[in-house]
Design a protein around this motif. Sequence first.
Motif: not given
Length: 165
Positions: A6-9, A50-55, A57-60, A62-69
């Motif tokens: 929930x906090x992540x969302x 663009x907001x829903x698209x960004x959400x 991409x980020x949630x599914x 980019x967030x994991x990819x960014x942390x991995x990098x």
Amino acid sequence: MPKSLFEDIVFTLMMVFVMVYAMICYNISLATGGMSNQVFLMAFHELVIMGPIAFVIEFLFAGRAAKGLAFRFVNPQTDRPIVLILAISSMTVCVMCPLMSLAATLLFKHAGKEIIAVWIQTTVKNFPMAFFWQIFFAGPLVRKIFGLIFNSKKSAESAKEKAVA
């Protein structure tokens, strides 16, 4: 930082709004030749796209990819929290900026057969703004508001638990 789904969302929604709205204002200003009060209103029309698209991409992705990098060059166990935050934020921009620039190119630029060139140009124009906006404004603002919301919520829950005990 978010501790639950929930906090992540909530955090992602807040960050998406602040980043995407600012980037839309920036791109409209570039397209119209400058900033005006009208830009702020015009940006809301694109934000609903663009907001829903960004959400998503980020949630599914980019967030994991960014942390991995980021965790390739910082260590969550030993590095200071600010170093982790800056590394993750930087890598988020590195992942999100080209993807969101591609979405904007496809939806708004009418690039035709020049799609690759227009996408690269859009990414190059957006990257500095996205990076500095994230590091110096959006990131600190969203983390502060998020902390106020969820720390006060946790403080209230702790007070209830202590009162019951």
